[in-house]
Write a protein that holds these residues in place. Structure first.
Motif, PDB file in Angstrom:
ATOM      1  N   ALA B   4       0.708  -1.390  -0.010  1.00 53.14           N
ATOM      2  CA  ALA B   4       0.025   0.066   0.111  1.00 53.14           C
ATOM      3  C   ALA B   4       0.825   1.369   0.086  1.00 53.14           C
ATOM      4  N   LEU B   5       2.032   1.126   0.835  1.00 53.81           N
ATOM      5  CA  LEU B   5       2.782   2.208   0.879  1.00 53.81           C
ATOM      6  C   LEU B   5       3.520   2.646  -0.422  1.00 53.81           C
ATOM      7  N   ILE B   6       3.889   1.531  -1.254  1.00 56.54           N
ATOM      8  CA  ILE B   6       4.561   1.637  -2.514  1.00 56.54           C
ATOM      9  C   ILE B   6       3.695   2.090  -3.509  1.00 56.54           C
ATOM     10  N   PHE B   7       2.259   1.725  -3.553  1.00 58.22           N
ATOM     11  CA  PHE B   7       1.247   2.333  -4.428  1.00 58.22           C
ATOM     12  C   PHE B   7       1.101   3.739  -4.252  1.00 58.22           C
ATOM     13  N   LEU B   8       1.351   4.313  -2.783  1.00 58.24           N
ATOM     14  CA  LEU B   8       0.919   5.554  -2.267  1.00 58.24           C
ATOM     15  C   LEU B   8       2.017   6.492  -2.967  1.00 58.24           C
ATOM     16  N   VAL B   9       3.298   6.023  -2.869  1.00 61.67           N
ATOM     17  CA  VAL B   9       4.470   6.817  -3.317  1.00 61.67           C
ATOM     18  C   VAL B   9       4.107   6.695  -4.738  1.00 61.67           C
ATOM     19  N   LEU B  10       3.848   5.802  -5.477  1.00 60.12           N
ATOM     20  CA  LEU B  10       3.845   5.568  -6.867  1.00 60.12           C
ATOM     21  C   LEU B  10       2.695   6.840  -7.174  1.00 60.12           C
ATOM     22  N   ILE B  11       1.464   6.889  -6.550  1.00 59.45           N
ATOM     23  CA  ILE B  11       0.405   7.773  -6.844  1.00 59.45           C
ATOM     24  C   ILE B  11       1.085   8.955  -6.750  1.00 59.45           C
ATOM     25  N   ALA B  12       1.651   9.348  -5.699  1.00 62.32           N
ATOM     26  CA  ALA B  12       2.276  10.573  -5.327  1.00 62.32           C
ATOM     27  C   ALA B  12       3.328  11.150  -6.213  1.00 62.32           C
ATOM     28  N   MET B  13       4.132  10.310  -6.790  1.00 59.66           N
ATOM     29  CA  MET B  13       5.193  10.682  -7.757  1.00 59.66           C
ATOM     30  C   MET B  13       4.138  10.882  -9.164  1.00 59.66           C
ATOM     31  N   VAL B  14       3.097  10.103  -9.391  1.00 63.19           N
ATOM     32  CA  VAL B  14       2.447  10.569 -10.749  1.00 63.19           C
ATOM     33  C   VAL B  14       1.938  12.064 -10.449  1.00 63.19           C
ATOM     34  N   VAL B  15       1.071  12.245  -9.653  1.00 59.30           N
ATOM     35  CA  VAL B  15       0.149  13.314  -9.401  1.00 59.30           C
ATOM     36  C   VAL B  15       1.391  14.388  -9.232  1.00 59.30           C
ATOM     37  N   LEU B  16       2.229  14.337  -8.505  1.00 58.42           N
ATOM     38  CA  LEU B  16       3.050  15.438  -8.257  1.00 58.42           C
ATOM     39  C   LEU B  16       3.950  15.896  -9.423  1.00 58.42           C
ATOM     40  N   GLY B  17       4.410  14.704 -10.206  1.00 57.28           N
ATOM     41  CA  GLY B  17       5.454  14.829 -11.121  1.00 57.28           C
ATOM     42  C   GLY B  17       4.824  15.125 -12.468  1.00 57.28           C
ATOM     43  N   LEU B  18       3.385  15.007 -12.378  1.00 54.61           N
ATOM     44  CA  LEU B  18       2.970  14.959 -14.300  1.00 54.61           C
ATOM     45  C   LEU B  18       2.976  16.553 -14.512  1.00 54.61           C
ATOM     46  N   PRO B  19       2.711  17.447 -13.651  1.00 54.50           N
ATOM     47  CA  PRO B  19       2.547  18.893 -13.994  1.00 54.50           C
ATOM     48  C   PRO B  19       4.067  19.447 -14.607  1.00 54.50           C
ATOM     49  N   PHE B  20       5.045  18.520 -14.362  1.00 50.54           N
ATOM     50  CA  PHE B  20       6.354  19.123 -14.699  1.00 50.54           C
ATOM     51  C   PHE B  20       6.671  18.223 -16.121  1.00 50.54           C
ATOM     52  N   SER B  21       5.982  17.108 -16.461  1.00 46.32           N
ATOM     53  CA  SER B  21       6.339  16.349 -17.276  1.00 46.32           C
ATOM     54  C   SER B  21       5.520  16.652 -18.530  1.00 46.32           C
ATOM     55  N   VAL B  22       4.161  16.900 -18.242  1.00 45.93           N
ATOM     56  CA  VAL B  22       3.026  16.850 -19.629  1.00 45.93           C
ATOM     57  C   VAL B  22       3.160  18.027 -20.076  1.00 45.93           C
ATOM     58  N   ALA B  23       3.162  17.905 -21.562  1.00 45.37           N
ATOM     59  CA  ALA B  23       3.299  19.268 -22.329  1.00 45.37           C
ATOM     60  C   ALA B  23       2.111  19.989 -22.445  1.00 45.37           C
ATOM     61  N   GLY B  24       0.896  19.053 -22.961  1.00 48.22           N
ATOM     62  CA  GLY B  24      -0.436  19.545 -23.196  1.00 48.22           C
ATOM     63  C   GLY B  24      -0.200  20.376 -24.540  1.00 48.22           C
ATOM     64  N   ASP B  25      -1.206  21.495 -24.609  1.00 48.35           N
ATOM     65  CA  ASP B  25      -0.793  22.190 -26.026  1.00 48.35           C
ATOM     66  C   ASP B  25      -0.292  23.587 -25.840  1.00 48.35           C
ATOM     67  N   SER B  26       0.513  23.604 -24.820  1.00 55.37           N
ATOM     68  CA  SER B  26       1.182  24.916 -24.524  1.00 55.37           C
ATOM     69  C   SER B  26       0.291  26.200 -23.751  1.00 55.37           C
ATOM     70  N   SER B  27      -1.047  26.031 -23.964  1.00 54.91           N
ATOM     71  CA  SER B  27      -1.959  26.839 -23.122  1.00 54.91           C
ATOM     72  C   SER B  27      -2.041  26.424 -21.961  1.00 54.91           C
ATOM     73  N   LEU B  28      -2.548  27.362 -20.926  1.00 48.00           N
ATOM     74  CA  LEU B  28      -2.749  27.016 -19.677  1.00 48.00           C
ATOM     75  C   LEU B  28      -3.926  25.846 -19.407  1.00 48.00           C
ATOM     76  N   THR B  29      -5.029  26.289 -20.165  1.00 46.46           N
ATOM     77  CA  THR B  29      -6.138  25.216 -20.091  1.00 46.46           C
ATOM     78  C   THR B  29      -5.645  23.894 -20.633  1.00 46.46           C
ATOM     79  N   GLY B  30      -4.837  23.701 -21.818  1.00 50.69           N
ATOM     80  CA  GLY B  30      -4.279  22.302 -22.075  1.00 50.69           C
ATOM     81  C   GLY B  30      -3.691  21.710 -21.197  1.00 50.69           C
ATOM     82  N   ALA B  31      -2.641  22.468 -20.586  1.00 45.82           N
ATOM     83  CA  ALA B  31      -1.874  21.777 -19.416  1.00 45.82           C
ATOM     84  C   ALA B  31      -2.602  21.353 -18.356  1.00 45.82           C
ATOM     85  N   VAL B  32      -3.769  22.202 -17.801  1.00 47.56           N
ATOM     86  CA  VAL B  32      -4.543  21.821 -16.622  1.00 47.56           C
ATOM     87  C   VAL B  32      -5.292  20.447 -17.088  1.00 47.56           C
TER      88      VAL B  32
END
Lengths: 423, 451
Positions: B4-32
């Motif tokens: 459970a702890l491993i999965f919690l860390v994985l989820i935290a890594m995904v949710v906290l790391g995505l904003p810095f790795s997902v490109a979107g379409d360069s607009s704010l709306t696209g990124a969110v």
């Protein structure tokens, strides 16, 4: 039928056949087993490995279902939840959660019996003290040695103050001290009225503590009965005396030859049991405070064991205890009334009025070992013995009642005279 | 617990790391939108896996024989099964709360830190398009059955169906109605079309706005692929102001027009007229046929709730899905060993995800192959169909409860939808599966051969 009259365990034609994936019978673990365990006895289930002891226990606990035959525990099916509330079980190995510490373990199993938290805490402390693990109560069970795991296992089996205790190989993996402690605990619990089923292939353990035994082999019952009767050698007489000189022995030998026309088979100095010798050495080490990280000497049997299972009663008792700290508003003790015990009542209870004692009581008083429980299958006392016993009992009653008895009798007689006068 | 702890860390890594790795379409709306979409989808997947792995505790207690001490205590077996399910579900609930809170926090973090193109426009677009819960009202289409009936009667009189031996009047009428609808959806040069909307239950004050969302295709592409048109919002006969909007729109893309909400009539209807003509006189426009396809409906969007409420309802729906999966995991692990139970649970999870697709393909197979396969093959197919129909009935359609897209597009995740999820997934199917688990576990001997 009263609860006392119902056998704790009763099986009739009990069979258990294990089948393989294709439902083909593979092993007949138990065959046509008829068993009866009565309230208050310590019952031994003996047999070599694979004789069906553990399978029988598993069926008693509802872990396995019988292939054929009937089985009842306290007159109910073993799967009945209310029955399980009255049972304590120590399995053959430690099946406890390795990640819990001893305190948490006992608390967890106490929760399963829905015991209030305060009682769980109290019982955990006292049981850990009893099994000598109080100083290791904060260690994870997974780190315990096998013997320590057996001890904590026994403590969990007693957390609910069970009426019926099932112990599967309770002394396996224990050092002689632990084994002796466990046997002492079993004997004490037996004296407190618990019904105990002890499964073991360590014959000395069973012999030491059990009233009755059943010996299984190949899933079948091969022998059953009172342990004293089963083991008694009727064709040999043993006389134990302090050390005798050679001359005296010769004289005794001549006397036996003359009177019985038999010879003495052997004369020797008896040895102490290795167990007793070992325990004496360890006790000396403990007295010298030699340091150890293992299990220590166990404490006394907690007094909650053996009382009727009444959680509400325990709460009330604790509240009363707590309330004693405060000044009572009313006097604690009501004014004494002159209420003398009645000789008739005591005599009728003892059966002296019919000048015959109950066989159980008579048999119980003949057993010389303090630790052994009275057996129900003892031989009926002879008429001469009965008379002697009745006379002895009357003497005891006289001594107990003394003057109060006379006073009470006098008072009762006066009241009777008064009533007859007024009428 | 470690798992459970491993999965919690994985989820935290995904949710906290995505904003810095997902490109979107360069607009704010696209990124969110990209962050919410990937973040919640990954969280759902990880929690699904965690749910299946957590059922291992039952398997461990069976193989480690801790179950001996549990079953020999006064605990009914149903309580044990329900307790295990409840434990997994509560763990999921707590993880979902953590994931939801993190997603919410990170959305606001992205909003503050994303490099702006047009700061005012970006923030407004995000608030209006994503961080909102909007209800979509679909245009009310005219009734074409009368036109279809007239033409059908005319064709019948003219004997046009005489050469069709397997002629079905109902199907023919439906086809004719579809033809009229398709005709209605096409707006010729200089022509206009009226879209009527009902139940626009919004605040009608002029300060509030409603949105019209549409997408159109054109018959011939100008070099810039832009068509010009005009829209009128409001109904003079119902006393509302009429707002005119001139548009230059890219064909084949969704566009949104924001107009004051006072265009909505007091009876919560809205009249929208579309004019296929060029309102920009100075600009050259190619005469074009404009089509509003049925697959891209014209909608009126109006605010009914907040993003926070929407996120909460989405998490409840996710929890219902995980609750069902937990019941499946507990059922399988009471029957099979852990590896088999794990495989079975994953299969059910995958089936629930592709259920609608699977059924469609099976239906097609049964229709197309009816006359081609031999009788044995047909028997096999029909047997498989029977099995899959059984699975179809028990396994819910997780796709039907995929609310992430709605959340990302600022669409309202309705309470009715949540109640449907609770009723179907939690109350009906989870209870059925748990009932089966209790039945199996009750009949199961928890000990094994020991002689």
């Amino acid at each position: 039928m009263s609860d006392q009259a119902i056998p704790v365990v009763q099986t009739a034609g009990l069979c258990k056949t294990f089948r393989d994936f294709w439902r083909r019978p593979r092993v007949e673990a138990v065959k046509d087993l008829n068993l009866e365990i009565r309230p208050g006895e310590i019952f031994g289930l003996l047999g070599p490995n694979g004789s069906g002891k553990t399978t029988t226990i598993k069926m008693l606990l509802g872990l396995l279902y019988p292939t054929r035959g009937r089985i009842s525990v306290f007159g109910q099916a073993p799967t009945d939840v209310s029955v399980k509330a009255r049972i304590g079980f120590l399995p053959e190995e430690s099946y406890l959660y390795r990640f819990l510490v001893a305190h948490e373990t006992l608390d967890f199993y106490g929760r399963l019996f829905r015991l209030p938290s305060r009682i769980r805490r109290d019982r955990s402390d006292r049981l850990l003290d009893m099994v000598g693990l109080q100083h290791e109560a904060r260690r994870r069970v997974g780190e315990y040695s096998k013997g320590m795991a057996r001890r904590i296992g026994l403590a969990q089996a007693l957390i609910n103050d069970p009426e019926f205790l099932i112990l599967d190989e309770p002394t396996s993996g224990l050092d002689p001290i632990g084994a002796r402690q466990i046997k002492d605990v079993i004997r004490s619990l037996g004296r407190k009225g618990k019904t105990i089923l002890l499964s073991s292939h360590i014959l000395a353990d069973v012999e030491d503590v059990c009233d009755r035994v059943t010996i299984l082999y190949g899933g079948q019952q091969r022998a059953a009965g009172d342990i004293a009767e089963l083991l008694q050698q009727r064709d040999v007489t043993q006389i134990t005396t302090p050390s005798l000189t050679e001359e005296t022995i010769e004289q005794v030998r001549d006397l036996i030859r003359r009177l019985e026309k038999k010879d003495i088979v052997g004369v020797s100095h008896p040895r102490v049991k290795l167990e007793d010798f070992f325990l004496r050495i360890v006790e000396e080490a403990q007295a010298a405070n030699v340091r150890t990280h293992g299990a220590r000497k166990g404490g006394e049997i907690p007094d909650f064991l053996g009382k009727p299972t009444d959680v509400a009663g325990e709460v009330v008792a604790t509240l009363v205890e707590a309330a004693r700290k405060f000044e009572p508003i009313a006097p604690n003790e009501p004014p004494r009334r002159d209420k003398a015990p009645s000789r008739e009542v005591i005599e009728s209870l003892l059966g002296l009025q019919q000048s015959a004692t109950r066989p159980e009581a008579a048999a119980g008083s003949t057993v010389d070992e303090q630790s052994r429980r009275p057996s129900r299958a003892q031989v009926q006392p002879q008429p001469e013995q009965r008379r002697e016993r009745a006379a002895a009992d009357r003497n005891v009653i006289d001594a107990l009642l003394g003057e109060s008895d006379k006073k009470a009798n006098g008072k009762m007689n006066a009241e009777a005279d008064e009533k007859s006068g007024s009428s | 617990m470690k798992i459970a702890l491993i999965f919690l860390v994985l989820i935290a890594m995904v949710v906290l790391g995505l904003p810095f790795s997902v490109a979107g379409d360069s607009s704010l709306t696209g990124a969110v939108q990209s962050f919410i979409s990937y973040g919640l989808a990954t969280t759902g997947l990880l929690l699904g896996m965690l749910t299946i792995f957590m059922s291992r505790s039952v398997s461990d207690e069976l193989t480690g024989r801790q179950i001996f001490l549990l079953v020999s205590k006064p605990i009914p077996r149903w309580e044990y099964v329900v307790g295990k399910w409840l434990g997994i579900t509560l763990l999921n609930a707590s993880f979902l709360v953590c994931a939801g809170a993190t997603v919410y926090g990170m959305v606001h973090y992205i909003k503050r830190t994303h490099p702006p193109i047009d700061p005012q426009f970006d923030a407004a677009e995000l608030n209006n398009e994503v961080l909102v819960a909007r209800h979509a009202g679909k245009a009310h289409l005219p009734d074409f059955t009368e036109d279809a009936e007239v033409e059908f009667q005319k064709n019948l009189e003219e004997g046009r169906y005489a050469d069709q031996p397997k002629f079905d009047a109902k199907i023919e009428k439906k086809r004719l109605a579809q033809k009229y609808e398709a005709k209605w959806r096409v707006v010729g040069p200089g022509d206009s079309r009226i879209f009527e909307f009902e139940n626009i239950l919004c605040d009608r004050s002029p300060t509030n706005t409603i949105q019209l969302r549409y997408k159109a295709e054109i018959s011939q592409y100008p070099p810039d692929e832009i068509y010009r048109s005009a829209w009128l919002f409001g109904d003079r006969y119902k006393g509302t102001p009429v707002h005119q909007v001139a548009r230059r729109d890219m064909q084949g893309r969704y566009h949104t027009i924001r107009v004051p909400a006072d265009a909505v009539a007091a009876d919560h209807t809205l009249l929208v007229r579309f004019y296929n003509y060029n309102p920009y006189q100075a600009e050259v426009s190619w005469p074009n046929v404009i089509e509003f396809r049925a697959s891209d409906p014209v909608e009126v969007l109006f605010t009914v709730g907040t993003f926070e409420g929407n996120l909460f309802r989405l998490l409840v729906i996710m929890l219902c899905k995980l609750g069902f999966l937990a019941a499946v995991a507990v059922l399988t692990v009471t029957v099979f060993s852990f590896p088999v139970a794990c495989l079975t649970s994953f299969t059910v999870y995958a089936l629930a995800g592709v259920r609608s697709f699977l059924l469609e393909s099976l239906d097609l197979a049964s229709v197309n192959n009816a006359g081609i396969f031999s009788s044995v093959k047909e028997f096999v197919v029909q047997s498989l169909m029977l099995i899959f129909r059984g699975i179809y009935w028990v396994v819910p359609d997780f796709g039907r409860y995929d609310a992430v897209e709605d959340l990302v597009n600022g669409r309202n995740v309705s309470l009715v939808w949540v109640l449907q999820a609770i009723t179907e997934l939690a109350l009906l199917k989870t209870v059925i599966i748990l009932g089966l688990a209790i039945l199996f576990f009750h009949r199961r001997e928890v000990a094994e051969v020991s002689v």
